[in-house]
Design an enzyme around this catalytic site. Structure first.
Site, mmCIF file in Angstrom:
data_model
loop_
_atom_site.group_PDB
_atom_site.id
_atom_site.type_symbol
_atom_site.label_atom_id
_atom_site.label_comp_id
_atom_site.label_asym_id
_atom_site.label_seq_id
_atom_site.Cartn_x
_atom_site.Cartn_y
_atom_site.Cartn_z
ATOM 1 N N ARG A 65 3.470 57.227 83.972
ATOM 2 C CA ARG A 65 2.698 56.114 84.543
ATOM 3 C C ARG A 65 3.034 55.976 86.022
ATOM 4 N NH1 ARG A 65 4.822 51.359 84.427
ATOM 5 N NH2 ARG A 65 5.562 51.429 82.284
ATOM 6 N N TYR A 117 -22.466 48.021 93.808
ATOM 7 C CA TYR A 117 -22.562 48.483 92.414
ATOM 8 C C TYR A 117 -22.430 47.285 91.452
ATOM 9 C CZ TYR A 117 -20.936 50.507 88.025
ATOM 10 O OH TYR A 117 -20.776 50.797 86.709
ATOM 11 N N ASP A 188 -16.410 51.687 99.748
ATOM 12 C CA ASP A 188 -16.648 52.482 98.544
ATOM 13 C C ASP A 188 -17.513 53.664 98.978
ATOM 14 O OD1 ASP A 188 -17.682 53.612 96.213
ATOM 15 O OD2 ASP A 188 -17.673 51.710 95.124
ATOM 16 N N LYS A 213 -18.116 60.510 89.832
ATOM 17 C CA LYS A 213 -19.401 60.953 90.402
ATOM 18 C C LYS A 213 -19.213 62.305 91.102
ATOM 19 C CE LYS A 213 -20.504 56.759 89.128
ATOM 20 N NZ LYS A 213 -20.603 56.447 87.735
HETATM 21 C C1 LIG Z 1 -20.616 53.015 93.922
HETATM 22 C C2 LIG Z 1 -19.813 52.877 92.665
HETATM 23 N N1 LIG Z 1 -18.588 52.349 92.727
HETATM 24 C C3 LIG Z 1 -17.820 52.213 91.626
HETATM 25 C C4 LIG Z 1 -18.286 52.578 90.384
HETATM 26 C C5 LIG Z 1 -17.427 52.385 89.163
HETATM 27 O O1 LIG Z 1 -16.901 53.604 88.764
HETATM 28 P P1 LIG Z 1 -16.482 53.992 87.266
HETATM 29 O O2 LIG Z 1 -17.746 53.980 86.453
HETATM 30 O O3 LIG Z 1 -15.851 55.321 87.406
HETATM 31 O O4 LIG Z 1 -15.537 52.939 86.787
HETATM 32 C C6 LIG Z 1 -19.553 53.147 90.275
HETATM 33 C C7 LIG Z 1 -20.076 53.543 88.947
HETATM 34 O O5 LIG Z 1 -21.248 53.845 88.785
HETATM 35 C C8 LIG Z 1 -20.347 53.284 91.438
HETATM 36 O O6 LIG Z 1 -21.585 53.808 91.389
#
Ligand SMILES: Cc1ncc(COP(=O)(O)O)c(C=O)c1O
Length: 408
Positions: A65, A117, A188, A213
């Site tokens: 961890r 998101y 992000d 992604k």
């Molecule tokens: C721009 C963005 N940030 C964060 C996330 C969250 O990621 P995760 O689904 O891996 O938890 C996503 C998920 O689609 C996203 O598109």
């Protein structure tokens, strides 16, 4: 200040030079051959614990961890690709968002991109609010609106650029000029990946990714990473990583590390395919709008050319014929799988208002323009002629719904 027993900075092994190009670093950074066995590929250290030589004498690891060599290789690789010194990997993109928000405390205020998101929106509104951290959502395409949203206790500026699903951009350089002591700017960078955009070069303090992604790129792992050049910020985030424990397992780290080795190649093809599809969609008169920063018609095209090295693999479009036609197209494409997520080698289609943004309140969706006639594509690496044929078939087969809408 909290410390973290495995808070290593990105490694610079004998086979690695910081001035190597992106594709080279993706294959080399954090990935020197194993000094014990010569293993060329970073092994999957599938272990929870590490045997110590004597009480208090270990080889840099004691418990997975806290730190694991496969995870460290991934953290070093991804930190390097973003031009950062430090990286911390998490078990999902959302765990990463929480990791970055560990910089906040009750009473702090957060300003965030209004069409961020949906999961991030939910986390800010439903979770952080209960912890005494209030969020103001602002149109981050408008620097004056962001400035107006700042309060004396604003501790975090949360930027998504390009946004999802309408692909609007925020001017990172201009927004970073709003920073002041105690205000951290986090970006992000999931949609662009470090290949197309490196926010630290434009003044961001922290960059997060859902590695689910593009970074992993094969739709087979959920994960995330946060990177920074600021050692103090990193120590807090790494402390949280260990204290909360939402860490990725070694197998997932290995797969993500492997996926990221081909990021440069994949992003080039994602971008080329998406641009070709966007241009083709613009020629159809049964499509009422196409949103892709690579199009000259996109309101942020010039900014995209300035702060990105490419335009990405996601685009959205509105169809004439409304919700009924959009649903039918999404159901009938052959190669575009009807699925949430993005960034994988395979192409996906989704209806954001009913899928990725389902939990966003209806009036908010209407304000943001996330209506039921909108479709989002994650354009994969297939032959672009096949992708165009697939969409052409789905659009042609549903053309009667345009007429039905006009008559109604
Ligand atoms: C721009 C963005 N940030 C964060 C996330 C969250 O990621 P995760 O689904 O891996 O938890 C996503 C998920 O689609 C996203 O598109």
């Amino acid at each position: 200040m909290p410390t973290h027993s495995s808070g290593h900075s990105a490694g610079f092994g004998a086979r690695y030079r910081a001035d190597d190009g992106f594709a080279t670093r993706a294959i080399r950074a954090g990935q020197d051959p194993c000094s014990a066995t010569g293993s060329t590929i970073v092994p999957i250290y599938q272990t929870a614990t590490f045997t110590q030589d004597a009480v208090g004498v270990d080889k840099g690891y004691d418990y997975s961890r806290t730190g694991n060599p496969t995870r460290l290789a991934l953290e070093q690789q991804l930190a390097d690709l973003e031009g950062a010194r430090f990286g911390a990997a998490f078990a999902s993109g959302m765990a990463t968002v929480l990791g970055a928000c560990s910089l906040l405390r009750a009473g702090d205020h957060l300003v965030a991109t209004s069409d961020c998101y949906g999961g991030t929106y939910r986390f800010f509104v439903d979770v952080l609010a209960r912890w005494g951290i209030e969020t103001t959502f602002a149109d981050t395409t408008d620097v004056a609106a962001v400035r107006a949203a700042l309060r004396p206790n604003t501790a975090l500026l949360w930027i998504e650029t390009p946004t999802n699903p309408l692909l609007r951009l925020a001017d990172l350089r201009a927004l970073s000029a709003l920073k002041r002591p105690g205000l951290v700017m986090a970006v992000d960078n999931t949609f662009c990946s470090p290949y197309f955009q490196r926010p630290l070069e434009f003044g961001a303090d922290v960059v997060v990714h859902s590695t689910t992604k593009y970074v992993n790129g094969h739709s087979d792992v959920v994960g995330g990473v946060v990177v920074t050049n600021d050692e103090t910020l990193f120590e807090t985030i790494a402390y949280h990583q260990n204290a909360v424990g939402a860490v990725p397992g070694p197998q997932d780290c290995y797969l993500t590390l492997r996926g990221a080795k081909t990021l440069a190649l994949r992003m080039e093809r994602h971008g080329a395919n998406a641009l070709a599809l966007a241009r083709w969609l613009e020629t159809r008169d049964d499509v009422s709008a196409v949103y892709y920063p690579g199009l000259v018609s996109h309101p942020d095209h010039e900014l995209a050319k300035k702060q990105q090295r490419g335009f990405g693999g996601v685009l959205s479009f509105r169809v004439r014929g409304g919700a009924a036609r959009a649903r039918e197209i999404a159901r009938t494409t052959r190669l575009f799988n009807l699925a949430v997520s993005l960034g994988g080698v395979e192409s996906l289609i989704c209806a954001p208002s009913e899928m990725t943004h389902k939990t966003v309140p209806a009036e908010r969706k209407a304000e943001l323009g996330i209506t039921a006639d909108l479709l989002r594509l994650s354009v994969g690496l297939e032959d672009v002629e096949d992708l165009i044929d697939d969409l052409a078939d789905a659009l042609d087969a549903t053309a009667h719904l345009v007429l039905e809408e006009a008559v109604a």
